[in-house]
Design a protein around this motif. Sequence first.
Motif, PDB file in Angstrom:
ATOM      1  N   SER A  49       0.837  -1.205   0.000  1.00 40.42           N
ATOM      2  CA  SER A  49       0.000   0.000   0.000  1.00 40.42           C
ATOM      3  C   SER A  49       0.872   1.256   0.000  1.00 40.42           C
ATOM      4  N   GLY A  50       2.033   1.188   0.655  1.00 36.37           N
ATOM      5  CA  GLY A  50       2.965   2.307   0.606  1.00 36.37           C
ATOM      6  C   GLY A  50       3.506   2.530  -0.791  1.00 36.37           C
ATOM      7  N   MET A  51       3.827   1.434  -1.471  1.00 35.01           N
ATOM      8  CA  MET A  51       4.303   1.551  -2.853  1.00 35.01           C
ATOM      9  C   MET A  51       3.196   2.078  -3.760  1.00 35.01           C
ATOM     10  N   LEU A  52       1.968   1.631  -3.521  1.00 37.16           N
ATOM     11  CA  LEU A  52       0.848   2.080  -4.332  1.00 37.16           C
ATOM     12  C   LEU A  52       0.605   3.575  -4.136  1.00 37.16           C
ATOM     13  N   ALA A  53       0.768   4.046  -2.915  1.00 37.42           N
ATOM     14  CA  ALA A  53       0.615   5.478  -2.643  1.00 37.42           C
ATOM     15  C   ALA A  53       1.650   6.275  -3.436  1.00 37.42           C
ATOM     16  N   ALA A  54       2.888   5.783  -3.462  1.00 39.33           N
ATOM     17  CA  ALA A  54       3.950   6.477  -4.196  1.00 39.33           C
ATOM     18  C   ALA A  54       3.692   6.455  -5.699  1.00 39.33           C
ATOM     19  N   GLN A  55       3.163   5.329  -6.201  1.00 39.96           N
ATOM     20  CA  GLN A  55       2.932   5.184  -7.638  1.00 39.96           C
ATOM     21  C   GLN A  55       1.765   6.024  -8.139  1.00 39.96           C
ATOM     22  N   THR A  56       0.732   6.169  -7.319  1.00 41.65           N
ATOM     23  CA  THR A  56      -0.494   6.827  -7.772  1.00 41.65           C
ATOM     24  C   THR A  56      -0.654   8.243  -7.248  1.00 41.65           C
TER      25      THR A  56
ATOM     26  N   GLU B  67      -3.270   7.342   3.773  1.00 42.74           N
ATOM     27  CA  GLU B  67      -4.432   6.759   4.436  1.00 42.74           C
ATOM     28  C   GLU B  67      -5.450   6.185   3.449  1.00 42.74           C
ATOM     29  N   ASP B  68      -5.339   6.595   2.160  1.00 40.80           N
ATOM     30  CA  ASP B  68      -6.255   6.074   1.143  1.00 40.80           C
ATOM     31  C   ASP B  68      -5.661   4.892   0.378  1.00 40.80           C
ATOM     32  N   ALA B  69      -4.367   4.648   0.537  1.00 41.99           N
ATOM     33  CA  ALA B  69      -3.689   3.643  -0.283  1.00 41.99           C
ATOM     34  C   ALA B  69      -4.217   2.240  -0.015  1.00 41.99           C
ATOM     35  N   LEU B  70      -4.484   1.903   1.246  1.00 45.52           N
ATOM     36  CA  LEU B  70      -4.983   0.565   1.560  1.00 45.52           C
ATOM     37  C   LEU B  70      -6.359   0.352   0.960  1.00 45.52           C
TER      38      LEU B  70
ATOM     39  N   ARG C  79      -7.345  -2.503  -1.830  1.00 49.75           N
ATOM     40  CA  ARG C  79      -8.496  -3.416  -1.727  1.00 49.75           C
ATOM     41  C   ARG C  79      -9.380  -3.326  -2.963  1.00 49.75           C
ATOM     42  N   ALA C  80      -9.587  -2.091  -3.447  1.00 48.60           N
ATOM     43  CA  ALA C  80     -10.448  -1.901  -4.611  1.00 48.60           C
ATOM     44  C   ALA C  80      -9.860  -2.564  -5.850  1.00 48.60           C
ATOM     45  N   HIS C  81      -8.545  -2.403  -6.062  1.00 49.01           N
ATOM     46  CA  HIS C  81      -7.896  -3.031  -7.212  1.00 49.01           C
ATOM     47  C   HIS C  81      -7.979  -4.555  -7.110  1.00 49.01           C
ATOM     48  N   ALA C  82      -7.743  -5.094  -5.924  1.00 47.74           N
ATOM     49  CA  ALA C  82      -7.805  -6.541  -5.750  1.00 47.74           C
ATOM     50  C   ALA C  82      -9.204  -7.059  -6.047  1.00 47.74           C
ATOM     51  N   PHE C  83     -10.211  -6.360  -5.555  1.00 51.74           N
ATOM     52  CA  PHE C  83     -11.598  -6.771  -5.791  1.00 51.74           C
ATOM     53  C   PHE C  83     -11.928  -6.737  -7.276  1.00 51.74           C
ATOM     54  N   ALA C  84     -11.507  -5.659  -7.957  1.00 47.19           N
ATOM     55  CA  ALA C  84     -11.789  -5.515  -9.380  1.00 47.19           C
ATOM     56  C   ALA C  84     -11.101  -6.603 -10.206  1.00 47.19           C
ATOM     57  N   MET C  85      -9.929  -7.047  -9.743  1.00 43.92           N
ATOM     58  CA  MET C  85      -9.173  -8.073 -10.456  1.00 43.92           C
ATOM     59  C   MET C  85      -9.581  -9.486 -10.067  1.00 43.92           C
ATOM     60  N   GLY C  86     -10.444  -9.605  -9.061  1.00 45.94           N
ATOM     61  CA  GLY C  86     -10.840 -10.925  -8.601  1.00 45.94           C
ATOM     62  C   GLY C  86      -9.715 -11.657  -7.890  1.00 45.94           C
ATOM     63  N   ARG C  87      -8.857 -10.892  -7.190  1.00 49.82           N
ATOM     64  CA  ARG C  87      -7.709 -11.470  -6.508  1.00 49.82           C
ATOM     65  C   ARG C  87      -7.774 -11.146  -5.025  1.00 49.82           C
TER      66      ARG C  87
ATOM     67  N   VAL D 203      -6.076  -9.579  -1.612  1.00 48.94           N
ATOM     68  CA  VAL D 203      -5.179  -8.459  -1.347  1.00 48.94           C
ATOM     69  C   VAL D 203      -3.750  -8.951  -1.146  1.00 48.94           C
ATOM     70  N   MET D 204      -3.599 -10.093  -0.496  1.00 48.77           N
ATOM     71  CA  MET D 204      -2.268 -10.649  -0.254  1.00 48.77           C
ATOM     72  C   MET D 204      -1.559 -10.973  -1.569  1.00 48.77           C
ATOM     73  N   ASP D 205      -2.268 -11.592  -2.509  1.00 48.79           N
ATOM     74  CA  ASP D 205      -1.666 -11.967  -3.790  1.00 48.79           C
ATOM     75  C   ASP D 205      -1.258 -10.728  -4.589  1.00 48.79           C
ATOM     76  N   LEU D 206      -2.157  -9.748  -4.647  1.00 56.40           N
ATOM     77  CA  LEU D 206      -1.846  -8.532  -5.387  1.00 56.40           C
ATOM     78  C   LEU D 206      -0.681  -7.788  -4.737  1.00 56.40           C
ATOM     79  N   SER D 207      -0.639  -7.777  -3.420  1.00 58.24           N
ATOM     80  CA  SER D 207       0.456  -7.111  -2.712  1.00 58.24           C
ATOM     81  C   SER D 207       1.802  -7.721  -3.071  1.00 58.24           C
ATOM     82  N   ALA D 208       1.832  -9.050  -3.134  1.00 56.73           N
ATOM     83  CA  ALA D 208       3.080  -9.736  -3.480  1.00 56.73           C
ATOM     84  C   ALA D 208       3.561  -9.321  -4.861  1.00 56.73           C
TER      85      ALA D 208
END
Length: 242
Positions: free
Chosen positions: A186-193, A198-201, A205-213, A215-220
């Motif tokens: 989530s820290g990396m996602l905050a930097a990328q976007t 506080e909104d990164a997590l 979650r939203a990206h993981a849900f949209a991808m059908g994955r 959160v742990m898998d997407l984080s990896a």
Amino acid sequence: MSGDGFVGAAAALFRAGDDGGLCDPFLAALPIRGVAISTLGDPIGSETVCASDAVAAQLDEIQLDLGEGPCWEAMTTGRPVLEPDMQAATTVTWPLALSAMRELRLGAAFAFPMRLGDLDIGAVDLYHDEAFVLPPRAVEHASVLAEGAARQVLRRALARADSDTDGDSAGDDISEYSRREVYQASGMLAAQTGVRAEDALLLLRAHAFAMGRTVMDLSADIIARTVDFTGQRANDRDDSAS
């Protein structure tokens, strides 16, 4: 379960040391199929402490990923959440979690808050593989055991914090259910976007849900840099300018 059985299970939970199992006493004392214990939000963070089996672990992961479910409701309200028939249940409180739990073919799910005074620690999730009404006496016993689990979870969390402060290598031990990668991603996602930390997590979650994955898998994948959202910052600027 006899009164003696509950007393023995409660004693085992209250005696549990740093490495003692916290899920087993619930299985021994209650007419349930599985159990998971998790911390939720501040002050400890959101993470599975223990799970009795793979289904219980998935039940917990669904709720941690989506940020909703019976465990969150139990912690928020301070009362047990008792759903005897998951396949027939309807709720506006945690609809996404309910849909995902149905896919696990859960029969019943129950959640008990872990709270000490005014401090919210987390929740205990119980499940049954068939529709089942948890008897009132079992609800009472589960509530007592949840209090005991709260004390153990908080004590262990404080011990880990002390170890980290002292530079003890034992503080580097990572649980099999650790969500440390989620917070790193989530820290990396905050930097990328460019979103606030506080909104990164929530965005993760939203990206993981949209991808059908999960959160742990997407984080990896974000940590491994096989998934990158750097382009989203530019896309967002283009959208706002149009």
